[in-house]
Design an enzyme around this catalytic site. Sequence first.
Site, PDB file in Angstrom:
ATOM      1  N   ALA A 105      -9.663 -56.432 103.867  1.00  0.00           N
ATOM      2  CA  ALA A 105      -8.598 -55.854 104.686  1.00  0.00           C
ATOM      3  C   ALA A 105      -7.609 -56.989 104.949  1.00  0.00           C
ATOM      4  O   ALA A 105      -7.751 -57.746 105.913  1.00  0.00           O
ATOM      5  CB  ALA A 105      -9.179 -55.317 105.981  1.00  0.00           C
ATOM      6  N   SER A 147      -6.014 -60.270 113.817  1.00  0.00           N
ATOM      7  CA  SER A 147      -6.923 -59.949 112.714  1.00  0.00           C
ATOM      8  C   SER A 147      -7.197 -58.445 112.715  1.00  0.00           C
ATOM      9  O   SER A 147      -6.412 -57.675 113.289  1.00  0.00           O
ATOM     10  CB  SER A 147      -8.218 -60.753 112.859  1.00  0.00           C
ATOM     11  OG  SER A 147      -9.035 -60.579 111.730  1.00  0.00           O
ATOM     12  N   ASN A 148      -8.256 -58.007 112.089  1.00  0.00           N
ATOM     13  CA  ASN A 148      -8.606 -56.577 112.079  1.00  0.00           C
ATOM     14  C   ASN A 148     -10.121 -56.429 112.134  1.00  0.00           C
ATOM     15  O   ASN A 148     -10.848 -57.415 112.155  1.00  0.00           O
ATOM     16  CB  ASN A 148      -7.997 -55.885 110.852  1.00  0.00           C
ATOM     17  CG  ASN A 148      -8.496 -56.502 109.557  1.00  0.00           C
ATOM     18  OD1 ASN A 148      -9.678 -56.444 109.253  1.00  0.00           O
ATOM     19  ND2 ASN A 148      -7.592 -57.134 108.794  1.00  0.00           N
ATOM     20  N   ARG A 149     -10.571 -55.180 112.159  1.00  0.00           N
ATOM     21  CA  ARG A 149     -11.987 -54.917 112.442  1.00  0.00           C
ATOM     22  C   ARG A 149     -12.889 -54.918 111.211  1.00  0.00           C
ATOM     23  O   ARG A 149     -14.042 -54.500 111.293  1.00  0.00           O
ATOM     24  CB  ARG A 149     -12.129 -53.548 113.122  1.00  0.00           C
ATOM     25  CG  ARG A 149     -11.486 -53.474 114.478  1.00  0.00           C
ATOM     26  CD  ARG A 149     -11.595 -52.045 114.999  1.00  0.00           C
ATOM     27  NE  ARG A 149     -10.551 -51.745 115.944  1.00  0.00           N
ATOM     28  CZ  ARG A 149     -10.622 -51.987 117.249  1.00  0.00           C
ATOM     29  NH1 ARG A 149     -11.704 -52.532 117.757  1.00  0.00           N
ATOM     30  NH2 ARG A 149      -9.616 -51.679 118.034  1.00  0.00           N
ATOM     31  N   SER A 150     -12.403 -55.339 110.054  1.00  0.00           N
ATOM     32  CA  SER A 150     -13.248 -55.318 108.852  1.00  0.00           C
ATOM     33  C   SER A 150     -14.468 -56.232 109.037  1.00  0.00           C
ATOM     34  O   SER A 150     -14.342 -57.369 109.500  1.00  0.00           O
ATOM     35  CB  SER A 150     -12.434 -55.803 107.650  1.00  0.00           C
ATOM     36  OG  SER A 150     -13.295 -56.038 106.565  1.00  0.00           O
TER      37      SER A 150
END
Length: 432
Positions: A305, A234-237
């Site tokens: 994101a 995943s990502n940090r959004s």
Amino acid sequence: MTSTPPGPRAPSQPPLRLVRPASGREDQRAPQHVLLVVTGSVAAYKAAPLARALAKAGAEVRVVLTRSAVEFVGPATFSGLSGRPVESDMFGSHAGGELHVALAAWADAILVAPATADFLARLATGRADDLAAATLLCATCPVLVAPAMHPTMWSHPATQRSVATLQSDGRCRFVGPVDGEVASGDSGVGRMAEPEQILAELLPLVTPQDLAGLHVVVSAGPTVEDLDPVRFVSNRSSGKMGFALAERAARRGARVTLIAGPVDLPTPPSVLRVDVRSALSMQSALHEALGPELRSADVLIMAAAVGDYRADAEHPTKLKSHAPVLKLALHKNPDILADIGRARTGRRPLLIGFAVETDSDARVIELARAKLVAKRCDAIVANHARDSLGQDDNRVTVITNETTEPLPRADKGWVADRILSFVAARLGDKGK
Ligand code: CTP
């Protein structure tokens, strides 16, 4: 000679709830004036967070306490929160003139919270025997009333008569009371509505409804690509920017659909939220919201994101960790925004993309401009990962084919309003 009696005072404030022409300059307008009238109920302590939240939402707040409210809460609390002297007395701090007339003329909206049974009765009979009642009798702006009292007082025919009279006069609207525990420990309908619910009713009254009649679709948060039942990519959004856009768009009158990746944020009032997980599920939720041939939405704001890659297939059982090196084969996800940009035939939906980058300011803008062209958007909101991911504020540059507008670092709510002012101006210019 006959003389004509003076007619009703002309309202000295512009009527609210007008769909004002979208100038794109709404954020530079003077803050809206909210007069908070607090009457004598135990629930008066809940008026303090309301005053604070109103000020935080950008309103200029003045507070009137009735004499009995002063028995429950201190004026110093409210002068501290509003930054202005609190008024209680008909002949209070106002230098010259009539304070109740001046306050009613100043207010863009009046919130009575909490409103006691006695105050409702006084309002319904047109009394003007203290500053609060006299101000309301003078008011021509929207009035929102949040009653709070013991359930037996609320259900009493006398109180219900007051409410019915006020409703048929059409000069104020009600929020609550709600069912729940009241100060005495008894339960029933009489508890003041929670501050969030009151704010959700009030803020649209003091916000120009420049997005009324539009369907705005917003995507927010990260997407999550599962590798196995316990691991994912995943990502940090955080989703905060997209949620702020959804919240402000709804407040400005839009019908809002929010397609949210997995985030732990409350759904903004009046927003239809669709929770998704992967990029593919976000894509199908977006297509559902945009409708056949993208005809169901006026605006799409892609603040999400979206994960660029996904695993081949989610492994049905936990991957074992024997190998010293694990090679993951990841497959490219569809570029949702670019596909929509290509599929769009007319000007709708207006397409606003985001670009999160990690380079110098000049390079961030260059990369974002390339995305504007590649994804066929009307605007790209460029930001640096360090300024935006997980933060409550953001520093963005709004880029179109013709313009590059850097905005100052500010709260994401404020940034959202600026982006939406751009949307309103675009749709205003090019025909709603
Ligand atoms: N976007 C999308 N689908 C993707 C990737 C991104 O719709 N698979 C959208 C995002 O929601 C955003 C814009 O495209 O509005 C730009 O996203 P960003 O992550 O900044 O860039 P990418 O297109 O992924 O390019 P890169 O990762 O190479 O910077």
